[in-house]
Write a protein that holds these residues in place. Structure first.
Motif, short mmCIF file in Angstrom:
data_model
loop_
_atom_site.label_atom_id
_atom_site.label_comp_id
_atom_site.label_asym_id
_atom_site.label_seq_id
_atom_site.Cartn_x
_atom_site.Cartn_y
_atom_site.Cartn_z
N ILE A 167 1.26 -3.34 3.64
CA ILE A 167 0.88 -2.40 4.69
C ILE A 167 -0.57 -1.91 4.50
O ILE A 167 -1.35 -1.90 5.45
CB ILE A 167 1.87 -1.22 4.80
CG1 ILE A 167 3.23 -1.70 5.30
CG2 ILE A 167 1.31 -0.11 5.68
CD1 ILE A 167 3.29 -2.12 6.75
N PRO A 168 -0.98 -1.50 3.29
CA PRO A 168 -2.38 -1.08 3.14
C PRO A 168 -3.39 -2.20 3.47
O PRO A 168 -4.45 -1.94 4.04
CB PRO A 168 -2.49 -0.66 1.67
CG PRO A 168 -1.10 -0.26 1.30
CD PRO A 168 -0.21 -1.21 2.06
N GLU A 169 -3.05 -3.43 3.16
CA GLU A 169 -3.93 -4.54 3.49
C GLU A 169 -3.98 -4.76 5.01
O GLU A 169 -5.05 -5.00 5.58
CB GLU A 169 -3.48 -5.82 2.78
CG GLU A 169 -3.67 -5.76 1.29
CD GLU A 169 -2.97 -6.86 0.53
OE1 GLU A 169 -3.37 -7.09 -0.63
OE2 GLU A 169 -2.02 -7.48 1.04
N LEU B 219 -7.20 -4.68 7.60
CA LEU B 219 -7.49 -5.76 8.54
C LEU B 219 -7.60 -5.24 9.97
O LEU B 219 -8.45 -5.70 10.74
CB LEU B 219 -6.40 -6.84 8.47
CG LEU B 219 -6.37 -7.68 7.20
CD1 LEU B 219 -5.12 -8.56 7.18
CD2 LEU B 219 -7.63 -8.53 7.10
N LEU B 220 -6.74 -4.29 10.33
CA LEU B 220 -6.80 -3.72 11.68
C LEU B 220 -8.12 -3.01 11.95
O LEU B 220 -8.52 -2.82 13.10
CB LEU B 220 -5.62 -2.77 11.91
CG LEU B 220 -4.27 -3.44 12.10
CD1 LEU B 220 -3.14 -2.43 12.02
CD2 LEU B 220 -4.23 -4.19 13.43
N GLN B 221 -8.81 -2.61 10.89
CA GLN B 221 -10.11 -1.95 11.01
C GLN B 221 -11.26 -2.92 10.74
O GLN B 221 -12.39 -2.50 10.53
CB GLN B 221 -10.18 -0.77 10.04
CG GLN B 221 -9.20 0.32 10.36
CD GLN B 221 -9.44 0.91 11.73
OE1 GLN B 221 -10.56 1.23 12.10
NE2 GLN B 221 -8.37 1.04 12.51
N ASP C 13 -8.92 -6.24 0.58
CA ASP C 13 -9.11 -5.55 -0.70
C ASP C 13 -10.27 -4.57 -0.68
O ASP C 13 -10.71 -4.08 -1.73
CB ASP C 13 -9.28 -6.56 -1.83
CG ASP C 13 -10.48 -7.47 -1.62
OD1 ASP C 13 -11.09 -7.46 -0.52
OD2 ASP C 13 -10.82 -8.21 -2.56
N ALA C 14 -10.75 -4.21 0.53
CA ALA C 14 -11.87 -3.26 0.63
C ALA C 14 -11.50 -1.92 0.02
O ALA C 14 -10.36 -1.46 0.14
CB ALA C 14 -12.26 -3.07 2.09
N GLU D 226 -7.39 5.88 3.69
CA GLU D 226 -6.29 4.93 3.60
C GLU D 226 -5.02 5.51 4.23
O GLU D 226 -4.30 4.80 4.94
CB GLU D 226 -6.02 4.53 2.16
CG GLU D 226 -4.91 3.48 2.08
CD GLU D 226 -4.82 2.84 0.72
OE1 GLU D 226 -5.00 1.62 0.66
OE2 GLU D 226 -4.56 3.57 -0.26
N ALA D 227 -4.76 6.77 4.02
CA ALA D 227 -3.58 7.40 4.61
C ALA D 227 -3.63 7.34 6.13
O ALA D 227 -2.62 7.04 6.78
CB ALA D 227 -3.45 8.85 4.13
#
Length: 116
Positions: free
Chosen positions: A31-33, A37-39, A44-45, A52-53
């Motif tokens: 989910i964090p990855e 990607l959606l942004q 791995d940025a 992130e939240a």
């Protein structure tokens, strides 16, 4: 508290990627990855925890909305995150849109005795 649209300088279309546009077909993402990607960031940025939240808050509904075009895998470790990837039918149907994926689903339900 809701705000009137006139309070904003501009509004923009709420346009999100389809899974086949966002994911590499042979990769699985957490989910964090996905949030990164959606942004248009690398998976791995480095982002600060508060950012992130917020990104994750946007990614979770995106995953739920696109569930029919995703596959999920168990965590690699007992306490690790789950992984999501693009479903094969979504990649195959990329050129033809959702209709290609829908037709594929129907063929799985076809009765083999009908010769279909």
């Amino acid at each position: 508290m809701p705000e009137p649209k006139s309070a904003f300088d501009a509004t923009y279309p709420c346009d999100f990627y389809e899974p086949a546009e966002l994911f590499e077909p042979d990769q699985m993402y957490t989910i964090p990855e996905i949030a990164r990607l959606l942004q248009e960031l690398e998976p791995d940025a480095e982002v600060d925890p508060d950012t992130e939240a917020v990104l994750i808050d946007w990614a979770i509904p995106w995953v739920m909305t696109h569930a029919e075009d995703l596959v999920i895998a168990e965590p690699l470790e007992e306490d690790g995150p789950g992984y999501y990837g693009v479903a094969p039918h979504a990649v195959e149907g990329k050129a033809g849109g959702r209709e290609a994926g829908e037709g594929e689903e129907e063929s799985e339900d076809a009765d083999p005795q009908d010769g279909a």
